[in-house]
Write an enzyme that holds these catalytic residues in place. Structure first.
Site, PDB file in Angstrom:
ATOM      1  N   TYR A   1      -1.371  -0.196  10.464  1.00 28.86           N
ATOM      2  CA  TYR A   1      -1.508  -0.542   9.039  1.00 28.86           C
ATOM      3  C   TYR A   1      -0.251  -0.106   8.283  1.00 28.86           C
ATOM      4  O   TYR A   1       0.313  -0.873   7.499  1.00 28.86           O
ATOM      5  CB  TYR A   1      -2.759   0.126   8.463  1.00 28.86           C
ATOM      6  CG  TYR A   1      -3.065  -0.257   7.035  1.00 28.86           C
ATOM      7  CD1 TYR A   1      -3.559  -1.515   6.716  1.00 28.86           C
ATOM      8  CD2 TYR A   1      -2.844   0.639   5.982  1.00 28.86           C
ATOM      9  CE1 TYR A   1      -3.840  -1.874   5.404  1.00 28.86           C
ATOM     10  CE2 TYR A   1      -3.125   0.298   4.662  1.00 28.86           C
ATOM     11  CZ  TYR A   1      -3.626  -0.956   4.379  1.00 28.86           C
ATOM     12  OH  TYR A   1      -3.893  -1.310   3.065  1.00 28.86           O
TER      13      TYR A   1
ATOM     14  N   SER B   1       0.873  -1.184   0.000  1.00 30.03           N
ATOM     15  CA  SER B   1       0.000   0.000   0.000  1.00 30.03           C
ATOM     16  C   SER B   1       0.906   1.229   0.000  1.00 30.03           C
ATOM     17  O   SER B   1       2.044   1.168   0.491  1.00 30.03           O
ATOM     18  CB  SER B   1      -0.857   0.017   1.264  1.00 30.03           C
ATOM     19  OG  SER B   1      -1.463   1.294   1.434  1.00 30.03           O
TER      20      SER B   1
HETATM   21  N1  LIG Z   1      -8.600  -0.826  -1.740  1.00 29.91           N
HETATM   22  C1  LIG Z   1      -7.629   0.041  -1.466  1.00 29.91           C
HETATM   23  O1  LIG Z   1      -7.821   1.271  -1.563  1.00 29.91           O
HETATM   24  C2  LIG Z   1      -6.279  -0.461  -1.062  1.00 29.91           C
HETATM   25  C3  LIG Z   1      -5.205   0.449  -1.097  1.00 29.91           C
HETATM   26  C4  LIG Z   1      -3.934   0.009  -0.760  1.00 29.91           C
HETATM   27  C5  LIG Z   1      -3.721  -1.310  -0.417  1.00 29.91           C
HETATM   28  N2  LIG Z   1      -4.776  -2.179  -0.383  1.00 29.91           N
HETATM   29  C6  LIG Z   1      -4.471  -3.579  -0.050  1.00 29.91           C
HETATM   30  O2  LIG Z   1      -4.957  -4.398  -1.082  1.00 29.91           O
HETATM   31  C7  LIG Z   1      -5.204  -5.717  -0.588  1.00 29.91           C
HETATM   32  C8  LIG Z   1      -6.563  -6.186  -1.082  1.00 29.91           C
HETATM   33  O3  LIG Z   1      -7.567  -5.378  -0.490  1.00 29.91           O
HETATM   34  P1  LIG Z   1      -8.935  -4.997  -1.200  1.00 29.91           P
HETATM   35  O4  LIG Z   1      -8.952  -3.525  -1.302  1.00 29.91           O
HETATM   36  O5  LIG Z   1      -9.157  -5.826  -2.395  1.00 29.91           O
HETATM   37  O6  LIG Z   1      -9.922  -5.381   0.001  1.00 29.91           O
HETATM   38  P2  LIG Z   1     -11.317  -6.139   0.107  1.00 29.91           P
HETATM   39  O7  LIG Z   1     -12.197  -5.820  -1.053  1.00 29.91           O
HETATM   40  O8  LIG Z   1     -11.810  -5.806   1.483  1.00 29.91           O
HETATM   41  O9  LIG Z   1     -10.892  -7.674   0.048  1.00 29.91           O
HETATM   42  C9  LIG Z   1     -10.146  -8.230   1.080  1.00 29.91           C
HETATM   43  C10 LIG Z   1     -10.055  -9.723   0.878  1.00 29.91           C
HETATM   44  O10 LIG Z   1      -9.277 -10.272   1.944  1.00 29.91           O
HETATM   45  C11 LIG Z   1      -9.984 -11.368   2.482  1.00 29.91           C
HETATM   46  N3  LIG Z   1      -9.659 -11.553   3.878  1.00 29.91           N
HETATM   47  C12 LIG Z   1      -9.821 -10.681   4.907  1.00 29.91           C
HETATM   48  N4  LIG Z   1      -9.440 -11.231   6.059  1.00 29.91           N
HETATM   49  C13 LIG Z   1      -9.019 -12.501   5.758  1.00 29.91           C
HETATM   50  C14 LIG Z   1      -8.515 -13.562   6.512  1.00 29.91           C
HETATM   51  N5  LIG Z   1      -8.353 -13.472   7.844  1.00 29.91           N
HETATM   52  N6  LIG Z   1      -8.185 -14.709   5.877  1.00 29.91           N
HETATM   53  C15 LIG Z   1      -8.361 -14.843   4.546  1.00 29.91           C
HETATM   54  N7  LIG Z   1      -8.825 -13.855   3.771  1.00 29.91           N
HETATM   55  C16 LIG Z   1      -9.160 -12.702   4.374  1.00 29.91           C
HETATM   56  C17 LIG Z   1     -11.462 -11.041   2.264  1.00 29.91           C
HETATM   57  O11 LIG Z   1     -12.221 -12.231   2.169  1.00 29.91           O
HETATM   58  P3  LIG Z   1     -13.054 -12.936   3.344  1.00 29.91           P
HETATM   59  O12 LIG Z   1     -13.697 -11.829   4.134  1.00 29.91           O
HETATM   60  O13 LIG Z   1     -14.019 -13.776   2.580  1.00 29.91           O
HETATM   61  O14 LIG Z   1     -12.060 -13.730   4.095  1.00 29.91           O
HETATM   62  C18 LIG Z   1     -11.406 -10.400   0.893  1.00 29.91           C
HETATM   63  O15 LIG Z   1     -11.429 -11.390  -0.105  1.00 29.91           O
HETATM   64  C19 LIG Z   1      -5.066  -5.613   0.932  1.00 29.91           C
HETATM   65  O16 LIG Z   1      -3.820  -6.127   1.323  1.00 29.91           O
HETATM   66  C20 LIG Z   1      -5.134  -4.116   1.197  1.00 29.91           C
HETATM   67  O17 LIG Z   1      -4.449  -3.758   2.373  1.00 29.91           O
HETATM   68  C21 LIG Z   1      -6.040  -1.784  -0.685  1.00 29.91           C
END
Ligand SMILES: NC(=O)c1ccc[n+]([C@@H]2O[C@H](COP(=O)([O-])OP(=O)(O)OC[C@H]3O[C@@H](n4cnc5c(N)ncnc54)[C@H](OP(=O)(O)O)[C@@H]3O)[C@@H](O)[C@H]2O)c1
Length: 248
Positions: A145, A132
């Site tokens: 975070y 991130s």
């Molecule tokens: N979106 C942004 O703006 C942003 C920006 C920078 C970085 N990121 C990073 O990008 C990555 C993906 O995030 P996203 O934005 O796609 O988020 P998201 O839409 O909330 O998806 C998160 C995923 O992680 C899974 N997850 C959460 N806790 C888990 C656990 N304990 N075990 C297994 N799976 C788990 C969730 O599935 P379940 O709930 O079904 O387990 C879901 O599939 C993350 O590392 C996040 O920190 C996101």
């Protein structure tokens, strides 16, 4: 080493957002994709749509993680599952801190520990870590975070050093704001609709598919090209800024 040199991938956090988009893209590229997350119904829908192999697993269940990942040959490991919670060390609870460290950092270390020896033995592999901009810049008030994502940045660099001489590539994808479900919980809103209004409405932001395209770009490079770090943000988002307070 492009997609045709790899057979399998494993994507964590595959039931939503970037993870689901990466699974879909990698399936289209012809890989056998193992999709890991906790929500079974979401994974089943994804499997029906893409042909991926669903695995219902909490990535902080390290015994389960060892069993699943230890029994698979993984060519492309995508460490994507992550959790962000708003708050600083004066406001977050003990569990909040542990949950972020356990998922964002510890589960990644454990996954790499289990998968990397097979990659080394086969002289073939690609690890993609989703970090991130929080791992690279100061902003807001979420030190845990930021700390976990900063660790993922250094880990990505360090694995490269550890596997020098092997055809194993490491790519860190460093997103700014991307439209996913990450803000639906733990960000001062009570629904996806509210999160959409607060974080996305009126903004132009990359989609999960843009992140999947980025991952595919890195994988598709020839074996002698390692795409180490890609930062991907909205055009209308910049990090930086300086705060100086007057004392009188
Ligand atoms: N979106 C942004 O703006 C942003 C920006 C920078 C970085 N990121 C990073 O990008 C990555 C993906 O995030 P996203 O934005 O796609 O988020 P998201 O839409 O909330 O998806 C998160 C995923 O992680 C899974 N997850 C959460 N806790 C888990 C656990 N304990 N075990 C297994 N799976 C788990 C969730 O599935 P379940 O709930 O079904 O387990 C879901 O599939 C993350 O590392 C996040 O920190 C996101």
């Amino acid at each position: 080493m492009s997609f045709s040199d790899y057979k399998t991938a494993l994507v964590t956090g595959a039931s939503a957002g970037m993870g689901a988009a990466i699974v879909e893209r990698f399936c289209k590229e012809g890989l056998t994709v193992h999709a890991v997350a906790r929500r079974k119904d979401r994974l089943q829908d994804l499997a029906a749509r893409t042909g991926c192999i669903p695995h219902e697993l909490d990535m902080t269940d390290y015994a389960g993680l060892n069993e699943l990942l230890g029994n698979l040959e993984v060519d492309v490991l995508v460490n994507n599952a992550g959790l962000g919670m708003v708050g600083n060390l004066t406001t977050l609870g003990e569990d909040d801190i542990n949950n972020m460290i356990d998922l964002n950092l510890r589960s990644v270390l454990q996954s790499v520990r289990v998968v990397l020896p097979g990659m080394i033995a086969r002289d073939r592999g690609h690890i993609i870590n989703i970090s991130s901009i929080a791992g690279h810049y100061n902003f807001g008030g979420n030190p845990v975070y930021h700390a976990t994502k900063s660790a993922i940045h250094m880990l990505s660099q360090q694995i490269r050093v550890d596997v020098l001489g092997k055809r194993i590539r490491v790519t860190e994808i460093c997103p700014g704001r991307v439209e996913t479900e990450i803000f639906n919980t733990n960000h001062g809103v009570s629904s996806g609709e509210e999160a959409h209004k607060k974080f996305y409405e009126g903004y132009e932001v990359p989609s999960a598919e843009h992140i999947a395209d980025t991952a595919a770009f890195a994988v598709n490079m020839p074996s002698y090209v390692n795409v180490g770090l890609i930062e991907i943000m909205p055009t209308f988002q910049v990090p930086g800024g300086l705060t100086t307070l007057k004392t009188k």
